[in-house]
Structure formats: structure tokens, C-alpha cells
Motif scaffolding. Structure first.
Motif, PDB file in Angstrom:
ATOM      1  N   MET A 174       0.843  -1.211   0.000  1.00 52.85           N
ATOM      2  CA  MET A 174       0.000   0.000   0.000  1.00 52.85           C
ATOM      3  C   MET A 174       0.873   1.254   0.000  1.00 52.85           C
ATOM      4  O   MET A 174       1.711   1.427   0.889  1.00 52.85           O
ATOM      5  CB  MET A 174      -0.903  -0.027   1.253  1.00 52.85           C
ATOM      6  CG  MET A 174      -1.673   1.227   1.515  1.00 52.85           C
ATOM      7  SD  MET A 174      -3.025   1.526   0.344  1.00 52.85           S
ATOM      8  CE  MET A 174      -4.257   0.342   0.866  1.00 52.85           C
ATOM      9  N   HIS A 175       0.701   2.095  -1.016  1.00 53.27           N
ATOM     10  CA  HIS A 175       1.428   3.357  -1.031  1.00 53.27           C
ATOM     11  C   HIS A 175       0.587   4.457  -0.380  1.00 53.27           C
ATOM     12  O   HIS A 175      -0.624   4.509  -0.579  1.00 53.27           O
ATOM     13  CB  HIS A 175       1.766   3.763  -2.469  1.00 53.27           C
ATOM     14  CG  HIS A 175       2.880   2.958  -3.048  1.00 53.27           C
ATOM     15  ND1 HIS A 175       2.716   2.042  -4.046  1.00 53.27           N
ATOM     16  CD2 HIS A 175       4.204   2.943  -2.732  1.00 53.27           C
ATOM     17  CE1 HIS A 175       3.879   1.477  -4.334  1.00 53.27           C
ATOM     18  NE2 HIS A 175       4.793   1.999  -3.558  1.00 53.27           N
ATOM     19  N   ARG A 176       1.269   5.330   0.360  1.00 52.50           N
ATOM     20  CA  ARG A 176       0.554   6.434   1.036  1.00 52.50           C
ATOM     21  C   ARG A 176       1.001   7.760   0.428  1.00 52.50           C
ATOM     22  O   ARG A 176       2.200   8.042   0.332  1.00 52.50           O
ATOM     23  CB  ARG A 176       0.847   6.403   2.533  1.00 52.50           C
ATOM     24  CG  ARG A 176       0.243   5.168   3.213  1.00 52.50           C
ATOM     25  CD  ARG A 176       0.577   5.147   4.691  1.00 52.50           C
ATOM     26  NE  ARG A 176       0.024   6.287   5.393  1.00 52.50           N
ATOM     27  CZ  ARG A 176       0.753   7.183   6.054  1.00 52.50           C
ATOM     28  NH1 ARG A 176       2.061   7.079   6.092  1.00 52.50           N
ATOM     29  NH2 ARG A 176       0.179   8.191   6.673  1.00 52.50           N
ATOM     30  N   ILE A 177       0.005   8.566   0.050  1.00 52.75           N
ATOM     31  CA  ILE A 177       0.283   9.839  -0.627  1.00 52.75           C
ATOM     32  C   ILE A 177      -0.173  10.997   0.261  1.00 52.75           C
ATOM     33  O   ILE A 177      -1.297  10.984   0.772  1.00 52.75           O
ATOM     34  CB  ILE A 177      -0.505   9.930  -1.964  1.00 52.75           C
ATOM     35  CG1 ILE A 177      -0.339   8.651  -2.788  1.00 52.75           C
ATOM     36  CG2 ILE A 177      -0.101  11.160  -2.768  1.00 52.75           C
ATOM     37  CD1 ILE A 177       1.070   8.322  -3.146  1.00 52.75           C
ATOM     38  N   ALA A 178       0.692  12.005   0.419  1.00 53.76           N
ATOM     39  CA  ALA A 178       0.295  13.245   1.100  1.00 53.76           C
ATOM     40  C   ALA A 178      -0.120  14.236   0.020  1.00 53.76           C
ATOM     41  O   ALA A 178       0.601  14.437  -0.958  1.00 53.76           O
ATOM     42  CB  ALA A 178       1.473  13.807   1.887  1.00 53.76           C
ATOM     43  N   VAL A 179      -1.291  14.841   0.195  1.00 60.21           N
ATOM     44  CA  VAL A 179      -1.805  15.773  -0.817  1.00 60.21           C
ATOM     45  C   VAL A 179      -1.879  17.173  -0.201  1.00 60.21           C
ATOM     46  O   VAL A 179      -2.491  17.367   0.849  1.00 60.21           O
ATOM     47  CB  VAL A 179      -3.210  15.328  -1.296  1.00 60.21           C
ATOM     48  CG1 VAL A 179      -3.741  16.278  -2.363  1.00 60.21           C
ATOM     49  CG2 VAL A 179      -3.167  13.902  -1.833  1.00 60.21           C
ATOM     50  N   ILE A 180      -1.230  18.146  -0.861  1.00 62.55           N
ATOM     51  CA  ILE A 180      -1.260  19.537  -0.382  1.00 62.55           C
ATOM     52  C   ILE A 180      -1.799  20.401  -1.527  1.00 62.55           C
ATOM     53  O   ILE A 180      -1.045  20.802  -2.413  1.00 62.55           O
ATOM     54  CB  ILE A 180       0.152  20.023   0.036  1.00 62.55           C
ATOM     55  CG1 ILE A 180       0.801  19.040   1.011  1.00 62.55           C
ATOM     56  CG2 ILE A 180       0.073  21.427   0.644  1.00 62.55           C
ATOM     57  CD1 ILE A 180       2.257  19.360   1.357  1.00 62.55           C
ATOM     58  N   PRO A 181      -3.099  20.683  -1.544  1.00 67.82           N
ATOM     59  CA  PRO A 181      -3.653  21.473  -2.661  1.00 67.82           C
ATOM     60  C   PRO A 181      -3.127  22.902  -2.686  1.00 67.82           C
ATOM     61  O   PRO A 181      -2.937  23.474  -3.753  1.00 67.82           O
ATOM     62  CB  PRO A 181      -5.163  21.444  -2.409  1.00 67.82           C
ATOM     63  CG  PRO A 181      -5.381  20.273  -1.494  1.00 67.82           C
ATOM     64  CD  PRO A 181      -4.152  20.174  -0.656  1.00 67.82           C
TER      65      PRO A 181
END
Ligand code: ATP
Length: 357
Positions: free
Chosen positions: A1-8
Motif C-alpha cells: 500500500m502506497h501512502r500519498i500526502a496531498v497539499i492542494p
């Protein structure tokens, strides 16, 4: 499982990241080969106005545990530019040793390029991203007096130059680009740029199968406009690469279709994927921002994490959407951000359902 941090982030960052996330969700729900989850962080200028900082104290610690970062855009008239950049983007790039900035300049059929030569434009700019002219060393004294003086130092190290050179040559070799062009100015900047030239030349000797040219930045800029089809991989220092990549995006149709990646090649820290454009306050909130650069940045993220088939599917869906002229006003169309996002996702969904991946 890859975990992505999203910063709009700010401005149109919020609008285009929404489209990229919907695309990511489509894959997660329909493609069992891709396992990803993500957290969204509300850091940026609004956060600054409320808390007096662009992101919380422990944010780098928090981000470190993710596999990659998907970033939107930053910039707001109410916050000075040096605060937005030096308190959010730069700490991430520097702390996470994202010393490669990668920007493809690929012309998609259906997009009007200002260069009318009917030749395929497909080159990549690899920019040194951690030192050079953006080292933030120097000082500014006697402000607002006749004696006012400002000094900004450029810092280049053999290790830094050689690492970016090796990355550029490896990239050329692995992706079948026949030519690496180095941007220099060692005739006028005689200390740092001579070290740059020397390192590039040294590294090039280990890649006899890839042609190498070193070209003065002024002539290179002109040539990129006159003969963009000639370039393969262009490797440049932090400042030169920054300028050339906006030129690169202009020759293939503009900022709305230009993705980028800030890469830590060793994988010790997460890499960050973002469009080249900023927060575009002039069109923010109108629903007309082009989401292609952001969705293409997601494709670069997929590729980086090993999902190259999925990345290819995003790119071919973007190409087909553009060919069918479902495009936002910056590309001469009258579709909205959401309509373009939906059109791209429609093509992705059809391919996933048809088992074409
Ligand atoms: P910032 O201060 O955040 O860098 P900016 O307006 O100075 O903002 P950009 O955001 O890069 O710089 O925008 C430059 C120009 O390109 C603006 O006119 C903007 O509307 C246009 N532009 C940028 N990105 C897009 C996009 N995704 N879709 C349509 N137009 C865009």
C-alpha cells in the motif's frame, strides 16, 4: 500500500487537485494492481493567515512517513511571495533532498504551439534543485541608504553537479534520448559555471552512447525557440533550469499543460509532484483552470512509484481529450476544469473496464 500526502495549497491549486484526486480515486476503485491511500493537508496561505505559519512545526516529520507528495500551487496576494515559497515549498525540497527537478516538455497533438514547425517536440529539462543560485546565502545591508548593498551567493559543489549530471545521462539512456545538452555560462560566470562544465564533461565520458553538448544559456534559449525538436535531455543549474522550463512549457502550449517532479533519487525521502504553474489568482475560483498539468503530475507520481502502465493510461487519455478538443480557455476552448477532468476520467474508465491495461 502506497501512502500519498496531498497539499492542494492556494488559488487554482485547490481546483486542479480536486480533479487529480478524482482521477486517483478512479484508479483505486477500478484497478486492483494499484493500491494507494492519501491524506489531504490544508497547508498554505489561508493556514498562514490563521496560524502565522504556512504549515505546522512538525509538518516535515509528518510528510516523511509518506511515499510521495502531490502538491497543487502556492501564492496569495495577502502573503509575501518569499514567505509562501521559503516556508513551504523550499523546506520540503531541501529537507527531503529533492535535488532533481524534472519537467517534461512534450507537445500533445491538438494543442496549438506558438512554434509552427510541425516537428515533434519532446524534450525533458532536468534541473539541479538543491543548491546553485537558489542557495539563499548572502546578505542585504544599509537598507534604504545610499550605501545599500546586496550580495547573493551561488553555491555549487562537485557532488551536487555530478549527481544531477549522472541523473540526466541515465535518464537519457533509459528513455532513448540521444542527446544531453548542458546549459552553461562559464564565459562570464567563471567560478561556479566552470565547475559545472567540468563535472558535466567528466560524467559524460562514462556515457559514450549519449551525445553531449554544452551550450551558453543565451544561445540555448534562442535555439529552444527556433528548433525545440532538436533537444532530448537538457540539464541545467537551479536558476537556468527554472527559466528554461517556463520556456519549455511555452513552446508546447503553456503552463496549463506542464507537470513537474521534485525527486529524491535515493528514495530516502518522499518525492513531490506538482504542476509548473502557480496559484493563478487571475482565474482562481472561476472553474476554468486547466487541470491537465496537475493530472499529468499525478501520472509522474504513478510512474515514480512503479505504476508505469497507469501513468501511460493517464497520458494517453489526456492526449485523446485534447485531440477531441475538450479543453479549457487557455487552450482556446470553452470547457470547464471539471469537464476536462471528467473527459480524461471517462477515457481512463473505458480503458480500465475494457481491460486495456
Ligand atoms: P503565482 O504568484 O502563484 O506564481 P502567477 O499568476 O504569478 O501566480 P501562474 O499561476 O503560474 O503565475 O500563472 C501565470 C499565468 O498563466 C496566469 O495568467 C494564469 O492565469 C495562467 N495559468 C497558469 N496556470 C494555468 C492553468 N492551469 N490553467 C489556465 N491558465 C493558467
Amino acid at each position: 500500500m502506497h501512502r500519498i500526502a496531498v497539499i492542494p495549497g492556494d488559488g487554482i491549486g485547490l481546483e486542479v487537485v480536486r480533479e487529480a484526486l478524482a482521477t486517483l480515486e478512479l484508479f483505486v476503485n477500478n484497478d486492483t494492481d494499484l493500491t494507494m491511500e492519501w491524506d489531504v493537508f490544508d497547508w498554505g496561505s489561508e493556514y498562514y493567515l490563521e496560524h502565522g505559519k504556512m504549515m505546522p512545526e512538525n509538518s516535515l516529520e509528518v510528510l516523511k512517513s509518506f511515499d510521495a507528495i502531490l502538491f497543487g500551487a502556492i501564492g496569495d496576494a495577502r502573503v509575501p511571495d518569499d514567505v509562501t515559497i521559503w516556508e513551504l515549498i523550499m523546506p520540503i525540497r531541501k529537507e527531503f533532498q529533492q535535488y532533481i527537478n524534472y519537467r517534461p516538455a512534450k507537445h500533445l497533438k491538438g494543442i496549438q504551439s506558438p512554434i509552427q514547425n510541425n516537428k515533434d517536440i519532446d524534450f525533458v529539462i532536468i534541473r539541479e534543485n538543491a543548491e546553485g543560485e537558489y542557495s539563499n546565502m548572502g546578505g542585504h545591508l544599509y537598507k534604504n541608504t545610499k550605501q545599500e548593498v546586496a550580495v547573493q551567493n551561488t553555491v555549487m559543489t562537485r557532488e551536487g553537479c555530478e549527481k544531477v549530471a549522472r541523473y540526466a545521462f541515465n535518464y537519457a539512456r533509459e528513455n532513448n534520448y540521444k542527446l544531453v545538452t548542458s546549459a552553461t555560462k562559464s564565459n562570464a560566470i567563471v567560478h561556479t559555471m566552470k565547475l559545472w562544465d567540468h563535472c558535466l564533461m567528466n560524467v559524460s565520458e562514462s556515457y559514450p552512447d549519449v551525445a553531449f553538448h554544452s551550450v551558453y544559456i543565451d544561445a540555448l534559449a534562442a535555439s529552444m525557440v527556433q528548433h525545440p525538436e532538436k533537444f532530448g535531455v537538457v540539464v541545467a543549474s537551479n536558476l537556468f533550469g527554472d527559466i528554461l522550463s517556463d520556456l519549455g512549457s511555452a513552446v508546447v502550449g503553456g503552463l496549463g499543460v506542464s507537470p513537474s517532479a521534485n525527486i529524491n533519487p535515493e528514495g530516502a525521502y518522499p518525492s513531490m509532484f506538482e504542476p509548473v504553474h502557480g496559484s493563478a489568482p487571475d482565474i482562481a475560483g472561476k472553474g476554468i483552470a486547466n487541470p491537465i498539468a496537475q493530472i499529468w503530475s499525478l501520472a509522474l507520481l504513478f510512474d515514480h512509484l512503479g505504476y508505469s502502465k497507469q501513468a501511460g493510461l493517464i497520458l494517453s487519455s489526456i492526449e485523446s481529450t485534447v485531440r477531441d478538443q475538450v479543453v479549457t480557455p487557455d487552450l482556446g476552448g470553452n470547457n470547464s476544469t471539471e469537464e476536462v477532468g471528467n473527459a480524461i476520467r471517462g477515457r481512463v474508465a473505458a480503458a480500465l473496464q475494457g481491460g486495456k491495461i
